[in-house]
Write a protein that holds these residues in place. Structure first.
Motif, PDB file in Angstrom:
ATOM      1  N   SER A 274       0.556  -1.054  -0.172  1.00  0.00           N
ATOM      2  CA  SER A 274       0.447  -0.194  -0.114  1.00  0.00           C
ATOM      3  C   SER A 274       0.552   1.036  -0.267  1.00  0.00           C
ATOM      4  N   VAL A 303      -3.874  -2.827  -2.472  1.00  0.00           N
ATOM      5  CA  VAL A 303      -4.063  -1.744  -2.333  1.00  0.00           C
ATOM      6  C   VAL A 303      -4.215  -0.668  -3.546  1.00  0.00           C
ATOM      7  N   SER A 345      -8.756   1.049  -3.859  1.00  0.00           N
ATOM      8  CA  SER A 345      -7.917   2.661  -2.738  1.00  0.00           C
ATOM      9  C   SER A 345      -8.042   2.456  -1.292  1.00  0.00           C
ATOM     10  N   TRP A 346      -8.529   2.136  -0.713  1.00  0.00           N
ATOM     11  CA  TRP A 346      -8.588   1.800   1.017  1.00  0.00           C
ATOM     12  C   TRP A 346      -8.731   0.598   1.007  1.00  0.00           C
ATOM     13  N   ALA A 347      -8.551   0.330   2.630  1.00  0.00           N
ATOM     14  CA  ALA A 347      -8.104  -0.687   3.280  1.00  0.00           C
ATOM     15  C   ALA A 347      -8.195  -0.865   4.826  1.00  0.00           C
ATOM     16  N   GLY A 366       5.318   6.044   4.215  1.00  0.00           N
ATOM     17  CA  GLY A 366       4.737   7.532   5.225  1.00  0.00           C
ATOM     18  C   GLY A 366       4.947   7.453   6.575  1.00  0.00           C
ATOM     19  N   GLU A 372       3.838   1.987  11.841  1.00  0.00           N
ATOM     20  CA  GLU A 372       2.243   1.109  12.088  1.00  0.00           C
ATOM     21  C   GLU A 372       2.552  -0.060  12.066  1.00  0.00           C
TER      22      GLU A 372
HETATM   23  N1  UDP Z   1      -4.607   4.543   6.068  1.00  0.00           N
HETATM   24  C1  UDP Z   1      -5.429   3.493   5.687  1.00  0.00           C
HETATM   25  N2  UDP Z   1      -5.814   2.415   4.433  1.00  0.00           N
HETATM   26  C2  UDP Z   1      -5.232   2.411   3.620  1.00  0.00           C
HETATM   27  C3  UDP Z   1      -4.357   3.812   3.289  1.00  0.00           C
HETATM   28  C4  UDP Z   1      -4.128   4.558   4.562  1.00  0.00           C
HETATM   29  O1  UDP Z   1      -5.897   2.770   7.203  1.00  0.00           O
HETATM   30  O2  UDP Z   1      -5.727   2.212   2.852  1.00  0.00           O
HETATM   31  C5  UDP Z   1      -3.296   5.105   6.638  1.00  0.00           C
HETATM   32  C6  UDP Z   1      -2.796   4.187   7.140  1.00  0.00           C
HETATM   33  O3  UDP Z   1      -3.242   3.429   8.460  1.00  0.00           O
HETATM   34  C7  UDP Z   1      -1.693   5.373   8.187  1.00  0.00           C
HETATM   35  C8  UDP Z   1      -2.473   6.805   7.277  1.00  0.00           C
HETATM   36  O4  UDP Z   1      -4.019   5.802   6.613  1.00  0.00           O
HETATM   37  O5  UDP Z   1      -2.704   5.661   9.589  1.00  0.00           O
HETATM   38  C9  UDP Z   1      -2.059   7.275   6.221  1.00  0.00           C
HETATM   39  O6  UDP Z   1      -0.649   7.979   6.739  1.00  0.00           O
HETATM   40  P1  UDP Z   1       0.839   7.828   5.924  1.00  0.00           P
HETATM   41  O7  UDP Z   1       1.225   8.850   6.731  1.00  0.00           O
HETATM   42  O8  UDP Z   1       0.929   6.674   6.432  1.00  0.00           O
HETATM   43  O9  UDP Z   1       1.071   8.054   4.814  1.00  0.00           O
HETATM   44  P2  UDP Z   1       0.348   9.673   3.607  1.00  0.00           P
HETATM   45  O10 UDP Z   1      -1.169   8.681   3.808  1.00  0.00           O
HETATM   46  O11 UDP Z   1       0.342  10.954   5.102  1.00  0.00           O
HETATM   47  O12 UDP Z   1       1.256   9.646   2.844  1.00  0.00           O
END
Ligand code: UDP
Length: 479
Positions: A274, A303, A345-347, A366, A372
């Motif tokens: 992801s 994802v 898109s999202w998980a 990220g 995490e």
């Molecule tokens: N996230 C999620 N599902 C997804 C993509 C992202 O729950 O499909 C959450 C992930 O767990 C994290 C945040 O969105 O808490 C993304 O933050 P990150 O700093 O990793 O990256 P950014 O999206 O800010 O580039």
């Protein structure tokens, strides 16, 4: 919102779900462990996104949210980089913030403290008018913070573009960095996004303190150095890891599908793939990744988002506009159905990373995703895309928490390299070393958050200061 007696903190997350999520975790901790009332003040240039609403709706009712009227960005070119849009949104929301603080003050419910993130320092102007104590929550690590604190000096002493520097830059406490790996807005010093970054960073010294979402086991040397007192540097508090504990915005069916599928996979066998809330790949890269995953023969949960030439193109809205499945190589889903699951898109990432079937995470680095993974002891493949992700990747590889997917000369990670690094992580010797390091980091993350742990004590210290300031404000309001 606050009733006037409990200590009250206001938090302004700058736009972007990755900024909001760790601040939400901070808010929960302030509420549960320190008895604060918290108000989120949300700036934006359009009505709140589904992802934002979903995160905020999941909060306990004692954490309030106020949405400021959308800031007018109609004069900003559509080509403006995300950092420019984010900073302008916060800056242009100051009149609405001033009005809100005015009403709160009239009702004797003014917060004692205002917490902003990297791009929110212009809100300090309003905080100063109301004697509200200004703080920064730095949502990434101490390495990048140290770099940013050093940036004004680099700006003065380096005349060329940073990416043209031939030698790595050595900053005390930081992993050596080449100019090409500097945070994205530093890649073009003539661009507005660089000016906004520098502007915000120069205002860091106005904060009463900087809270950092990292922890001592991960970057002990940097933390020691960044905490040394220096003129113009506010005290730095390491309070992490604060990580996403909920499932936000995942469609319930998708959530069920992912977790159910994981339940049926062997222990530690699945690579989660992801690129965060906003990362997108070019079409060519998307295809190479797909073919490489298939070639690796390893299990994966991917994802996907529709490809785009701009890596951060989904930053303000994680949902793809086009059907991302239509970009997959022909026959891919059929060919990989025994081994892989692809979701759009999202998980529910927080739940996925805690699942025992997960054996690795191919991530855009990220900082939330990185933490995490660390708190769950899941080893990483670093595949940075934008923002400060290249610097995060350097740190993660340097500490031994990640393997690196190597770019080819054409700037694309080829399918053979994808297959190599995936197999290396899931079944290779190098994967075992990273897994071992991750186990140590996971234990460290537990330790720092115990009652007597480093990060807990840091937040205790900050909260005592905030409570003292609240008493002062209350006295002023009464007199
Ligand atoms: N996230 C999620 N599902 C997804 C993509 C992202 O729950 O499909 C959450 C992930 O767990 C994290 C945040 O969105 O808490 C993304 O933050 P990150 O700093 O990793 O990256 P950014 O999206 O800010 O580039």
């Amino acid at each position: 919102m606050a009733d006037g007696n409990t200590p009250h903190v206001a938090i302004i997350p700058s736009p972007g779900i990755g900024h909001l999520i760790p601040l939400v975790e901070l808010a929960k901790r302030l509420l549960d462990n320190h008895g604060f009332t918290v108000t989120f003040i949300i700036p934006g240039d359009s009505p709140p996104s589904k992802a934002q609403r979903s995160v905020l709706n999941s909060l306990p009712s004692s954490i309030a949210s106020v949405f400021l009227p959308p800031a007018d960005l109609s004069d900003v070119p559509s080509t403006a980089r995300i950092e420019t849009r984010i900073s302008l949104t916060v800056t242009r929301s100051n009149p609405a913030l001033r009005e809100l603080f005015g009403s709160l003050s009239a009702e004797k419910r003014l917060p004692a403290v205002l917490v902003v993130d990297l791009f929110g320092t212009d809100a300090f102007d309003v905080a100063a008018e109301f004697h509200v104590s200004p703080y920064i929550f730095y949502a990434s690590n101490a390495n990048v913070l140290t770099f940013l604190l050093h940036l004004p000096k680099l700006d003065e002493t380096v005349s060329c573009e940073f990416r043209e520097l031939t030698e790595p830059v050595i900053i005390p406490g930081c992993v050596p960095i080449t100019g090409k790996d500097f945070v994205d807005p530093c890649q073009d010093r003539k661009d507005e996004s660089y000016k906004w970054l520098l502007h915000n960073v120069k205002r860091f010294k106005e904060a009463e303190g900087i809270l950092v979402n990292s922890f001592v086991d991960l970057e002990p040397n940097t933390i020691k150095i960044v905490q040394e007192p220096a003129p113009d540097k506010p005290p730095v508090y390491l309070i992490g890891p604060l990580v996403n504990s909920g499932s936000h915005d995942a469609d319930v069916n998708d959530e069920y599908k992912c977790l159910n599928w994981l339940d049926n996979q062997p222990f530690g066998s699945v690579l989660y793939v992801s690129f965060g809330s906003g990362g997108t790949l070019t079409f060519e890269q998307f295809i190479e990744l797909a073919l490489g995953l298939a070639e690796s023969g390893k299990r994966f949960l991917w994802v996907i988002r529709s490809p785009s030439g701009i890596a951060s193109s989904s930053y303000f809205n994680p949902q793809s506009r086009n059907d991302p499945f239509s970009f997959l190589p022909q026959g891919f889903l059929d060919r990989t159905k025994e081994k892989g699951l692809v979701v759009g898109s999202w998980a529910p990432q927080a739940q996925i990373l805690t699942h025992t079937s997960i054996g690795g995470f191919l991530t855009h680095c990220g900082w939330n995703s990185s933490l995490e993974s660390i708190v769950n002891g899941v080893p990483l493949i670093a595949w940075p895309l934008y923002a400060e992700q290249k610097m995060n990747a350097l740190l993660l590889v340097d500490v031994g928490a990640a393997l690196r997917a190597r770019l080819g000369e054409d700037g694309v990670v080829g399918r053979e390299e994808v297959a190599r690094v995936v197999k290396g992580l899931i079944e290779g010797e190098e994967g075992n070393a990273v897994r071992k390091k991750m186990k140590e980091l996971k234990e460290g993350a537990v330790r720092v958050l115990r009652d007597d742990g480093f990060s807990t004590k840091s937040l205790n210290e900050v909260s005592l200061k905030w409570k003292a300031h609240q008493r002062k404000i209350d006295q002023e309001q009464e007199s």
